[in-house]
Design a protein around this motif. Sequence first.
Motif, mmCIF file in Angstrom:
data_model
loop_
_atom_site.group_PDB
_atom_site.id
_atom_site.type_symbol
_atom_site.label_atom_id
_atom_site.label_comp_id
_atom_site.label_asym_id
_atom_site.label_seq_id
_atom_site.Cartn_x
_atom_site.Cartn_y
_atom_site.Cartn_z
ATOM 1 N N LEU A 1 0.821 -1.209 0.000
ATOM 2 C CA LEU A 1 0.000 0.000 0.000
ATOM 3 C C LEU A 1 0.855 1.260 0.000
ATOM 4 C CD1 LEU A 1 -2.847 1.250 0.220
ATOM 5 C CD2 LEU A 1 -2.626 1.085 2.705
ATOM 6 N N PRO B 1 1.659 1.037 -4.703
ATOM 7 C CA PRO B 1 0.197 1.070 -4.866
ATOM 8 C C PRO B 1 -0.253 1.187 -6.316
ATOM 9 C CG PRO B 1 0.986 3.236 -4.236
ATOM 10 C CD PRO B 1 2.203 2.341 -4.284
ATOM 11 N N LYS C 1 0.511 -3.759 -8.013
ATOM 12 C CA LYS C 1 -0.340 -4.193 -6.903
ATOM 13 C C LYS C 1 -0.187 -5.691 -6.660
ATOM 14 C CE LYS C 1 -4.205 -0.919 -6.739
ATOM 15 N NZ LYS C 1 -5.660 -0.763 -6.970
#
Length: 267
Positions: A206, A210, A215
């Motif tokens: 995160l 991100p 991801k």
Amino acid sequence: MAHAILAFFSVLALAPIAIIVMNAFKSRDAIFGAPLEPPTTGTFDLIGFRTVFANGNFDAYFMNSFSVTLVALGGTILFGSMAAFALSEYKFKLNSLTALFFTMGIMVPIRLGTPGILELMVASGLVNTRTALVLVYIAQGLPMAIFILAEYMRTVSDDLKNAGRVDGLSEYVIFFWLVLPLLRPAMVSVAVFTMIPMWNDLWFPLILAPGEDTKTLTLGAQAFIGQDVTDWNSVLAALTLSILPVLALYLVFSKGLIRGITSGAIK
């Protein structure tokens, strides 16, 4: 009595996983209406899995998690075994202090250093890259790897290593060809203990990666969680799919894991 206690804790650990898997194959109404009941012909529904594969970019997220975890795991075992060999084989003034320094890494959460890590990755131009995650995960796994491997390394026969030195083998050859093959049970233990935090991590993906191209699976599952409405079918389906690699790893290496733990305890 001991078996009853073990059975209780086994149920306690497996119950949340069973609930997730059961509800992943049920309709939304059944998830909220009867969350503890297994799917039936009336409640069985694969809408969550269809949504994940159709709209969740699951393949890319899975490959990101898989590649990051695999490379970080390999680096952790390689560098951890090399450091463990040095600490157990060579005696120098700061040997005990260095071992204590690595052991402290187990007690101090790496997340406390997030601001410094983020600043370092920004300065290095590694933000939104899988390399950033690999480096952080190797640093996260090294203390545990060194602790386990160093203890097991001390059980390797000195006669074997000295025989190699008498034959003129270099320290690298002794390490890679004589010592490392004997560490397979301990390396399996390290792999299992360090892979799970890497695979399930949400914090560093995160913060450090991100972007859509970087991801991981855990972060990608958050796309189905909204501020007002959450697609629980898709969330549970994504979580079920993310459990499979960890479960497969344990099933494949369970005997080696138990052997590595018990060997270290006995010796």
